[in-house]
Design a protein around this motif. Structure first.
Motif, PDB file in Angstrom:
ATOM      1  N   GLU A   1     -18.589  -2.166  16.699  1.00 52.44           N
ATOM      2  CA  GLU A   1     -18.176  -0.810  16.341  1.00 52.44           C
ATOM      3  C   GLU A   1     -17.199  -0.833  15.162  1.00 52.44           C
ATOM      4  O   GLU A   1     -17.260   0.035  14.275  1.00 52.44           O
ATOM      5  CB  GLU A   1     -17.532  -0.125  17.551  1.00 52.44           C
ATOM      6  CG  GLU A   1     -17.119   1.315  17.295  1.00 52.44           C
ATOM      7  CD  GLU A   1     -18.259   2.209  16.821  1.00 52.44           C
ATOM      8  OE1 GLU A   1     -17.975   3.170  16.063  1.00 52.44           O
ATOM      9  OE2 GLU A   1     -19.434   1.970  17.191  1.00 52.44           O
ATOM     10  N   GLU A   2     -16.312  -1.817  15.135  1.00 50.65           N
ATOM     11  CA  GLU A   2     -15.380  -1.944  14.012  1.00 50.65           C
ATOM     12  C   GLU A   2     -16.125  -2.252  12.716  1.00 50.65           C
ATOM     13  O   GLU A   2     -15.768  -1.753  11.649  1.00 50.65           O
ATOM     14  CB  GLU A   2     -14.346  -3.028  14.314  1.00 50.65           C
ATOM     15  CG  GLU A   2     -13.339  -2.602  15.383  1.00 50.65           C
ATOM     16  CD  GLU A   2     -12.546  -3.774  15.942  1.00 50.65           C
ATOM     17  OE1 GLU A   2     -12.790  -4.931  15.517  1.00 50.65           O
ATOM     18  OE2 GLU A   2     -11.697  -3.542  16.821  1.00 50.65           O
ATOM     19  N   ILE A   3     -17.168  -3.081  12.798  1.00 50.61           N
ATOM     20  CA  ILE A   3     -17.991  -3.379  11.623  1.00 50.61           C
ATOM     21  C   ILE A   3     -18.680  -2.105  11.145  1.00 50.61           C
ATOM     22  O   ILE A   3     -18.691  -1.795   9.943  1.00 50.61           O
ATOM     23  CB  ILE A   3     -19.030  -4.468  11.946  1.00 50.61           C
ATOM     24  CG1 ILE A   3     -18.345  -5.824  12.108  1.00 50.61           C
ATOM     25  CG2 ILE A   3     -20.122  -4.535  10.869  1.00 50.61           C
ATOM     26  CD1 ILE A   3     -19.255  -6.925  12.619  1.00 50.61           C
ATOM     27  N   ARG A   4     -19.240  -1.362  12.076  1.00 49.64           N
ATOM     28  CA  ARG A   4     -19.930  -0.118  11.730  1.00 49.64           C
ATOM     29  C   ARG A   4     -18.961   0.865  11.055  1.00 49.64           C
ATOM     30  O   ARG A   4     -19.283   1.462  10.019  1.00 49.64           O
ATOM     31  CB  ARG A   4     -20.522   0.504  12.996  1.00 49.64           C
ATOM     32  CG  ARG A   4     -21.239   1.818  12.780  1.00 49.64           C
ATOM     33  CD  ARG A   4     -21.818   2.357  14.101  1.00 49.64           C
ATOM     34  NE  ARG A   4     -22.359   3.699  13.901  1.00 49.64           N
ATOM     35  CZ  ARG A   4     -21.634   4.808  13.902  1.00 49.64           C
ATOM     36  NH1 ARG A   4     -20.322   4.724  14.110  1.00 49.64           N
ATOM     37  NH2 ARG A   4     -22.200   5.979  13.706  1.00 49.64           N
ATOM     38  N   THR A   5     -17.782   1.013  11.631  1.00 55.40           N
ATOM     39  CA  THR A   5     -16.794   1.945  11.081  1.00 55.40           C
ATOM     40  C   THR A   5     -16.361   1.528   9.678  1.00 55.40           C
ATOM     41  O   THR A   5     -16.257   2.367   8.769  1.00 55.40           O
ATOM     42  CB  THR A   5     -15.571   2.029  12.011  1.00 55.40           C
ATOM     43  OG1 THR A   5     -15.990   2.481  13.302  1.00 55.40           O
ATOM     44  CG2 THR A   5     -14.522   2.978  11.462  1.00 55.40           C
ATOM     45  N   ALA A   6     -16.114   0.238   9.485  1.00 54.67           N
ATOM     46  CA  ALA A   6     -15.688  -0.261   8.178  1.00 54.67           C
ATOM     47  C   ALA A   6     -16.781  -0.074   7.129  1.00 54.67           C
ATOM     48  O   ALA A   6     -16.508   0.284   5.970  1.00 54.67           O
ATOM     49  CB  ALA A   6     -15.303  -1.733   8.275  1.00 54.67           C
ATOM     50  N   ALA A   7     -18.036  -0.303   7.519  1.00 57.82           N
ATOM     51  CA  ALA A   7     -19.142  -0.135   6.581  1.00 57.82           C
ATOM     52  C   ALA A   7     -19.278   1.331   6.165  1.00 57.82           C
ATOM     53  O   ALA A   7     -19.414   1.646   4.973  1.00 57.82           O
ATOM     54  CB  ALA A   7     -20.440  -0.647   7.199  1.00 57.82           C
ATOM     55  N   LEU A   8     -19.221   2.232   7.131  1.00 54.26           N
ATOM     56  CA  LEU A   8     -19.346   3.652   6.824  1.00 54.26           C
ATOM     57  C   LEU A   8     -18.183   4.128   5.947  1.00 54.26           C
ATOM     58  O   LEU A   8     -18.375   4.922   5.018  1.00 54.26           O
ATOM     59  CB  LEU A   8     -19.398   4.472   8.114  1.00 54.26           C
ATOM     60  CG  LEU A   8     -20.673   4.287   8.957  1.00 54.26           C
ATOM     61  CD1 LEU A   8     -20.533   5.015  10.290  1.00 54.26           C
ATOM     62  CD2 LEU A   8     -21.912   4.753   8.197  1.00 54.26           C
ATOM     63  N   ALA A   9     -16.991   3.598   6.217  1.00 49.31           N
ATOM     64  CA  ALA A   9     -15.824   3.973   5.414  1.00 49.31           C
ATOM     65  C   ALA A   9     -15.970   3.520   3.961  1.00 49.31           C
ATOM     66  O   ALA A   9     -15.430   4.147   3.038  1.00 49.31           O
ATOM     67  CB  ALA A   9     -14.553   3.378   6.018  1.00 49.31           C
ATOM     68  N   ALA A  10     -16.730   2.439   3.768  1.00 50.67           N
ATOM     69  CA  ALA A  10     -16.954   1.915   2.414  1.00 50.67           C
ATOM     70  C   ALA A  10     -18.205   2.522   1.766  1.00 50.67           C
ATOM     71  O   ALA A  10     -18.603   2.107   0.678  1.00 50.67           O
ATOM     72  CB  ALA A  10     -17.084   0.395   2.471  1.00 50.67           C
TER      73      ALA A  10
END
Length: 228
Positions: free
Chosen positions: A12-21
């Protein structure tokens, strides 16, 4: 927390970081770093949906892989001695830590004996720290050119390990530097060379790495807990 629960958190942290970028989360793959962890932990993570596992030590990988007996994808991410390449030939699908021509030549030789090809990443010591392995940023392009002519290898991108910082954002310039180097190499259109993969970011800083273009993040402690 169980391995499955921690794995879900990291995903979930990976997903959130990717979407934020502004990136597609599917463009970031998780390498679960299983060094020093027993085969049972690898199996637990596999049952929770994890496919790629990263190992640092040849002997440990050789001992662990037969115990796992699952359809996992092994990546070798640690410093690799040329005289140990034969022991992992055909066992790993990617080597992240190719930092010299002699090592690449031995990988090509050993995979060639099996009529196979190995995906590799060129490791770059982007920070210039004397304690870190990797070619220099200045020599990386020539090393890629030299490796590219070898059979049985496919250069897929670059890997780096930045200095350790208490503030993960402090590592961001090093991640950006690797991305820029990959873009430079890619612009040279070297036959057989792809710069599709950037292996960078670990448990403490993978969000910053994703922000700078990481496609492979190497996470161990956040999934398996502290090393044993």
């Amino acid at each position: 927390m169980s391995i499955a629960e921690r794995l879900a958190e990291v995903r979930e942290e990976i997903r959130t970081a990717a979407l934020a970028a502004g990136r597609d989360p599917e463009g970031v793959r998780l390498v679960a770093v299983s060094k020093t962890r027993p085969a049972a932990d690898v199996i637990d993570a596999f049952r929770a949906g994890q496919i790629i596992f990263g190992e640092n030590y040849v002997q440990e990988l050789r001992a662990k892989a037969p115990e796992v007996k699952k359809s996992v994808e092994w990546h070798f991410i640690g410093h690799l001695q040329s005289n140990k390449v034969r022991q992992i030939a055909g066992l790993v699908s990617m080597i992240h830590s190719v930092d010299r021509l002699s090592l690449a030549e031995e990988i090509s030789r050993q995979w060639g004996r099996l009529s196979l090809s190995c995906d590799i990443l060129v490791q770059v010591n982007i920070s210039g720290e004397i304690t870190k392995s990797g070619t220099t940023a200045e020599n990386a392009l020539q090393l890629v050119r030299d490796i590219a002519v070898l059979p049985n290898l496919r250069i897929r991108g670059l890997m780096t390990m930045p200095p350790f910082f208490d503030d993960p954002e402090a590592a961001r310039p090093f991640f950006a530097g690797l991305r820029q180097l990959a873009e430079l190499i890619d612009s040279e259109d070297i036959p057989g060379v792809e710069m599709k993969e950037l292996s960078m970011g670990m448990s403490g800083d993978f969000e910053a790495a994703i922000g700078e273009g990481a496609t492979l993040v190497r996470v161990g402690t956040a999934i398996f807990g502290e090393r044993r």
